[in-house]
Design an enzyme around this catalytic site. Structure first.
Site, short mmCIF file in Angstrom:
data_model
loop_
_atom_site.label_atom_id
_atom_site.label_comp_id
_atom_site.label_asym_id
_atom_site.label_seq_id
_atom_site.Cartn_x
_atom_site.Cartn_y
_atom_site.Cartn_z
N VAL A 32 -0.27 -1.58 5.42
CA VAL A 32 -1.81 -1.45 5.84
C VAL A 32 -2.11 0.68 5.45
O VAL A 32 -1.41 1.19 6.59
CB VAL A 32 -2.29 -1.68 6.86
N SER A 33 -2.36 0.59 4.17
CA SER A 33 -2.68 1.73 3.18
C SER A 33 -3.11 3.40 4.87
O SER A 33 -4.14 2.61 5.36
CB SER A 33 -3.25 1.61 2.22
N ARG A 34 -3.08 4.12 4.17
CA ARG A 34 -3.58 5.02 5.10
C ARG A 34 -4.76 4.65 4.79
O ARG A 34 -5.62 5.11 3.81
CB ARG A 34 -2.64 6.48 4.67
N PRO A 78 0.60 -1.04 0.15
CA PRO A 78 0.00 -0.53 0.23
C PRO A 78 1.00 0.61 0.45
O PRO A 78 2.56 1.61 -0.19
CB PRO A 78 -0.93 0.04 1.83
N ARG A 84 -10.31 -1.55 10.71
CA ARG A 84 -9.06 -2.07 10.60
C ARG A 84 -8.16 -2.70 11.61
O ARG A 84 -6.98 -3.19 11.41
CB ARG A 84 -8.51 0.07 9.97
#
Length: 422
Positions: A129-131, A2, A69
């Site tokens: 884990v993407s923003r 990501p 998340r």
């Protein structure tokens, strides 16, 4: 794999305890419980215009609750600084408070660096884990509808797969991950939430072997060249969203591609600046610069800081069009000859040409040392040409992708300004 957009510092205040030592049994009655933090994150995304002001009308808000998340973040992760030069570790086993607070901030979390330790920043990140804000932007552009057939490239820990599965249905989502360990972890993370999209372990370059045509393709890793396998599997009228990252520098563009109903070419528009971990097999080996016998030095009134400031304003796209093999391998302030200076290094993707550009504040001019084709001259010539065109922003550029080449155009598809073979 990501996005690398981040927050820049660790919180410096202590908070009351709001979790037990296992993530599966959280005390949410505290003001800092998971539900509160999720609501706070959603409010932040609304303020930043990354979610609708009416969460009940936005499927993404509902998906954030359906696929929390924290279910997709390992016990130990790295929170990078904004410039990626530093950061700090969060460890659920040691401090679950800090861990949960970081998970529900609008920040990137690095979860893997090959086979090394996540604190070793000399090793490039291989999964994250993407923003959340970046994820919401990609999903907004993708516009998946219930029942759409979706291909995702880059499952990682499974978070975006969980968001998409909630929207389109488990059986309609195929997500591909090249790392077997990540693929297994993603399946487990999704299963704990009752989600069961089709998770495939393998190389996604050729697209999916499970299904031949998709309404949407969602890519979570940096791409220099859009693979033919993806374009051939996007149905007429379909949409693909990906991080387009040519080798001109450290950042790229969010690219939205659409498949016309009657043309073999895909048409794309650029929708914002971004940076992602590169797709396996698409990162390029760039020669390291070094002094050689044929070095030539010269002076110019141009400043490398001008170039870097213009990159996210449209010049990065223009540079890719007119000099597709030029790569900016360094652009930062550092000590040079015992003084602070802005140093830029350039390399070529097709030969051994290189250039070092130094802007010393003690002088009104910039020194260029280069060998080969004069990459510094090429860079500044491109910048001056972009200025003469009125400094066009990303909204004036577009991209055609055909069976054998990519064409960048300005203002209208018929006004091609650069092309490269696929």
């Amino acid at each position: 794999m990501p996005s690398l957009l981040t927050h820049d510092r660790r919180p410096n205040t202590k908070h009351s305890r709001y979790t037990t030592l296992t993530k599966d049994h959280m005390i949410v009655t505290s003001p800092h419980g998971r539900d509160y933090l999720l609501r706070d994150l959603i409010e932040t995304l609304i303020i930043n215009n990354e979610l609708s002001a009416r969460p009940s009308d936005d499927w993404r808000s509902q998906a954030l609750r359906a696929a929390p998340r924290d279910h997709f973040v390992p016990d130990r992760a790295w929170v990078p600084s904004r410039d990626l030069s530093g950061g700090y570790v969060i460890d659920h086993r040691i401090d679950p408070d800090d861990w949960l607070l970081a998970v529900y901030r609008d920040t990137l979390l690095v979860t893997k660096r090959g086979d090394g330790d996540i604190i070793d920043t000399s090793v490039p990140a291989t999964s994250a884990v993407s923003r959340p804000g970046v994820v919401m932007r990609f999903l907004e552009l993708l516009q998946p509808q219930p029942g759409d057939r979706v291909l995702e490239v880059g499952t990682a820990s499974g978070w975006t797969a969980g968001l998409l599965a909630h929207r389109v249905g488990d059986g309609n989502l195929i997500t591909i991950e090249i790392d077997p360990e990540l693929s297994t972890t993603a399946k487990q993370n999704l299963s704990k939430l009752g989600l069961a999209p089709i998770v495939v372990t393998g190389d996604a370059t050729m697209g999916s072997t499970v299904r031949e045509e998709f309404d949407r393709i969602h890519v979570t890793c940096g791409v220099r060249n859009v693979p033919q396998g993806w374009t051939s599997q996007l149905r007429p009228g379909g949409v693909m969203v990906l991080p387009w990252m040519p080798a001109h520098g450290q950042r790229g563009e969010i690219l939205k591609l659409q498949a016309p109903l009657i043309s073999p070419w895909l048409i794309g528009r650029f929708c914002g600046s971004t940076s992602f971990i590169m797709m396996s097999g698409q990162d390029v080996d760039i020669p390291t610069s070094g002094r050689r016998a044929d070095d030539e030095s010269s002076w110019t009134s141009m400043r490398p800081t001008q170039v870097m400031e213009a990159m996210p304003r449209g010049f990065g796209i223009f540079l890719t069009a007119v000099a597709p093999d030029l790569a900016i391998t360094k652009a930062k302030r550092e000590e040079h000859n015992d003084r602070a200076a802005f140093v830029m290094e350039l390399a070529s993707l097709r030969d051994d040409s290189y250039a070092t550009i130094v802007a010393d504040p003690a002088y009104d001019r910039t020194c260029m040392t280069q060998s080969g084709r004069g990459l510094g001259d090429i860079l500044f010539q491109a910048y001056r040409q972009w200025v003469r065109l009125g400094k066009p922003g990303r909204d004036r550029f577009g991209l055609w992708i055909g069976p054998d080449r990519e064409v960048i155009w300005l203002d209208r598809p018929s006004n091609a300004i650069g092309a490269r073979n696929r």
